[in-house]
Design a protein around this motif. Structure first.
Motif, PDB file in Angstrom:
ATOM      1  N   LEU A   1       7.117   9.251  -0.958  1.00  0.00           N
ATOM      2  CA  LEU A   1       6.091   8.218  -0.839  1.00  0.00           C
ATOM      3  C   LEU A   1       6.623   7.062  -0.009  1.00  0.00           C
ATOM      4  CD1 LEU A   1       4.819   8.026  -4.534  1.00  0.00           C
ATOM      5  CD2 LEU A   1       3.708   9.185  -2.613  1.00  0.00           C
TER       6      LEU A   1
ATOM      7  N   GLN B   1       0.841  -1.195   0.000  1.00  0.00           N
ATOM      8  CA  GLN B   1       0.000   0.000   0.000  1.00  0.00           C
ATOM      9  C   GLN B   1       0.876   1.245   0.000  1.00  0.00           C
ATOM     10  OE1 GLN B   1      -3.625   0.300   0.017  1.00  0.00           O
ATOM     11  NE2 GLN B   1      -2.902   2.343  -0.552  1.00  0.00           N
ATOM     12  N   GLU B   2       0.700   2.073  -1.039  1.00  0.00           N
ATOM     13  CA  GLU B   2       1.419   3.331  -1.124  1.00  0.00           C
ATOM     14  C   GLU B   2       0.715   4.413  -0.312  1.00  0.00           C
ATOM     15  OE1 GLU B   2       1.352   1.148  -5.104  1.00  0.00           O
ATOM     16  OE2 GLU B   2      -0.141   1.926  -3.720  1.00  0.00           O
ATOM     17  N   SER B   3       1.500   5.356   0.183  1.00  0.00           N
ATOM     18  CA  SER B   3       0.911   6.516   0.863  1.00  0.00           C
ATOM     19  C   SER B   3       1.843   7.710   0.703  1.00  0.00           C
ATOM     20  CB  SER B   3       0.683   6.228   2.356  1.00  0.00           C
ATOM     21  OG  SER B   3       1.903   5.947   3.008  1.00  0.00           O
TER      22      SER B   3
ATOM     23  N   THR C   1      -0.802   5.269  -6.225  1.00  0.00           N
ATOM     24  CA  THR C   1      -1.222   6.542  -5.667  1.00  0.00           C
ATOM     25  C   THR C   1      -0.908   7.638  -6.679  1.00  0.00           C
ATOM     26  OG1 THR C   1      -1.101   7.990  -3.719  1.00  0.00           O
ATOM     27  CG2 THR C   1       0.963   7.034  -4.454  1.00  0.00           C
ATOM     28  N   THR C   2      -1.842   8.532  -6.880  1.00  0.00           N
ATOM     29  CA  THR C   2      -1.657   9.601  -7.864  1.00  0.00           C
ATOM     30  C   THR C   2      -0.936  10.779  -7.228  1.00  0.00           C
ATOM     31  OG1 THR C   2      -3.643   8.951  -9.062  1.00  0.00           O
ATOM     32  CG2 THR C   2      -2.837  11.185  -9.415  1.00  0.00           C
TER      33      THR C   2
ATOM     34  N   CYS D   1       5.751   2.840   0.990  1.00  0.00           N
ATOM     35  CA  CYS D   1       5.027   1.621   0.662  1.00  0.00           C
ATOM     36  C   CYS D   1       5.073   0.689   1.858  1.00  0.00           C
ATOM     37  CB  CYS D   1       5.653   0.948  -0.550  1.00  0.00           C
ATOM     38  SG  CYS D   1       4.852  -0.594  -1.029  1.00  0.00           S
TER      39      CYS D   1
ATOM     40  N   GLY E   1      -0.609  13.845  -2.289  1.00  0.00           N
ATOM     41  CA  GLY E   1      -1.093  13.747  -3.652  1.00  0.00           C
ATOM     42  C   GLY E   1      -0.730  14.957  -4.495  1.00  0.00           C
TER      43      GLY E   1
END
Lengths: 129, 108
Positions: free
Chosen positions: A20, A5-7, A123-124, A22, A10
């Motif tokens: 970012l 899961q990326e975070s 994630t954009t 992961c 944005g």
């Protein structure tokens, strides 16, 4: 089953730094796989950014070298991406992925072949002022 | 730097037909090639390792072949869920340098 899961933010301003993270579950970040980052600009193909192995050996796309750093956080079982001096060209969906292997044995010789067998949902990140 | 090319850029196929996708490397990569499928709005999914080894859970209508510089992904009896973009990807050295091809869109 490995889950990723990326975070991260944005929106990043031009000339700023994109950061970012992961988070990995179902596998140890210290295992013998190559943890990678891949991006996809709007309407474009996949671009490998770089990756890291055994928490220390990293390699990067030559076209991005000098702006990219990938590191590992063993205590949280995650790895991170930093891209400096971003421009609008860095606007993309950013994926983290696990480059794992399969084994093929031919005449008692073992061959390992690699592919990205787990991905985050992406994630954009938009670079804009 | 190894450059990957894929052809055609777009392949128009009817459901139930066969699709043949090509991938070429600018230099010998042995069988260090993977294939991926990407459906709209989704992350890619690995189909093949080592040019011809199906990933777990991949239907056997997908097959891969090739070594060196020329590779093929064949999809037999196309199903509706197979209409997607397909990428080849090579790696060399360790830690690896990875390159993706530009992709082939398989459309109805």
């Amino acid at each position: 089953q490995v889950q990723m899961q990326e975070s991260g933010p944005g929106l990043v301003k031009p000339s700023g730094t994109l950061s970012l993270t992961c988070a990995v579950s179902g596998d140890s970040i210290s295992s013998s796989v190559f943890w990678s980052w891949v991006r996809q600009s709007p309407g474009k193909g996949l671009e490998w950014i770089g990756g890291i192995y055994h928490s220390a050996s990293a390699n990067y796309n030559p076209s991005l070298q000098g702006r990219v750093t990938i590191s590992v956080d063993k205590s949280n079982n995650q790895f991170s991406l930093k891209v400096t001096s971003v421009t609008v060209a860095d606007t993309a969906i950013y994926y983290c992925a696990r480059l794992g292997s399969v084994l093929e044995e031919v005449d008692s010789t073992k061959f390992y072949y690699y592919g990205m067998n787990a991905w985050g949902p992406g994630t954009t990140v938009t670079v804009s002022s | 730097e190894i450059v990957m090319t894929q052809s055609p850029a777009t392949l128009s196929v009817s459901p139930g037909e066969r699709a043949t996708l090509s991938c070429r490397a600018s230099q010998n990569i042995n069988r260090n090639l993977a294939w991926y499928q990407q459906r709209p709005g989704q992350a890619p999914r690995v189909l093949m390792f080592g040019a011809s080894i199906r990933a777990p859970g991949v239907p056997d209508r997908f097959s891969g072949s090739g070594s060196g510089t020329e590779f093929t992904l064949t999809i037999n009896s196309l199903q509706s869920e197979d209409f997607a973009i397909y990428y080849c990807q090579q790696y060399i050295n360790w830690p690896p340098l990875v390159t993706f091809g530009p992709g082939t869109k398989v459309e109805i």
